[in-house]
Write a protein that holds these residues in place. Structure first.
Motif, short mmCIF file in Angstrom:
data_model
loop_
_atom_site.label_atom_id
_atom_site.label_comp_id
_atom_site.label_asym_id
_atom_site.label_seq_id
_atom_site.Cartn_x
_atom_site.Cartn_y
_atom_site.Cartn_z
N ILE A 29 0.84 -1.20 0.00
CA ILE A 29 0.00 0.00 0.00
C ILE A 29 0.87 1.26 0.00
N LEU A 30 1.94 1.23 0.81
CA LEU A 30 2.87 2.37 0.85
C LEU A 30 3.52 2.59 -0.51
N LEU A 31 3.85 1.52 -1.19
CA LEU A 31 4.46 1.63 -2.51
C LEU A 31 3.51 2.26 -3.52
N VAL A 32 2.26 1.85 -3.51
CA VAL A 32 1.28 2.40 -4.45
C VAL A 32 1.05 3.89 -4.16
N ILE A 33 0.89 4.23 -2.90
CA ILE A 33 0.63 5.63 -2.53
C ILE A 33 1.82 6.51 -2.89
N THR A 34 3.03 6.07 -2.55
CA THR A 34 4.20 6.91 -2.85
C THR A 34 4.47 6.98 -4.35
N SER A 35 4.15 5.93 -5.09
CA SER A 35 4.32 5.97 -6.54
C SER A 35 3.41 7.03 -7.16
N LEU A 36 2.15 7.02 -6.76
CA LEU A 36 1.22 8.01 -7.29
C LEU A 36 1.61 9.43 -6.87
N LEU A 37 2.05 9.56 -5.62
CA LEU A 37 2.46 10.86 -5.13
C LEU A 37 3.71 11.37 -5.86
N LEU A 38 4.64 10.47 -6.15
CA LEU A 38 5.84 10.87 -6.90
C LEU A 38 5.50 11.35 -8.31
N VAL A 39 4.58 10.67 -8.96
CA VAL A 39 4.16 11.10 -10.30
C VAL A 39 3.58 12.51 -10.23
N LEU A 40 2.72 12.74 -9.25
CA LEU A 40 2.11 14.06 -9.09
C LEU A 40 3.16 15.12 -8.78
N LEU A 41 4.07 14.82 -7.88
CA LEU A 41 5.08 15.81 -7.49
C LEU A 41 6.04 16.13 -8.64
N VAL A 42 6.42 15.13 -9.41
CA VAL A 42 7.31 15.38 -10.54
C VAL A 42 6.61 16.23 -11.60
N LEU A 43 5.32 15.99 -11.79
CA LEU A 43 4.58 16.79 -12.76
C LEU A 43 4.40 18.24 -12.29
#
Length: 78
Positions: A7-21
């Protein structure tokens, strides 16, 4: 523990995509091809840029720890 890391991996992956954008394009490249050349209202302040960089690095570190944790669990599960 494995479910928590997944769950932590999925949440941080989505958050990283958002932050990089959210980051401002620093020089042409692929980001300007997809509209990154347009300046957003969030990237006007250097304080906001520094905080965005810190949050991105922190999230990336948590993502890396989750990846390593899952990998170690897979390796030592048997």
């Amino acid at each position: 523990m494995r479910m928590f890391l997944d769950i932590l991996l999925v949440i941080t992956s989505l958050l990283l995509v958002l932050l990089v954008l959210l980051h401002r394009a620093k020089g042409g490249g692929l980001s300007s091809l997809f509209g990154g050349g347009v300046q957003s209202s969030l990237s006007g302040s250097t304080v906001v840029e520094k905080n965005l960089d810190r949050i991105t690095v922190f999230t990336g570190t948590i993502w890396l720890i989750a990846i390593l944790g899952i990998g170690l669990q897979i390796k030592f599960s048997h």
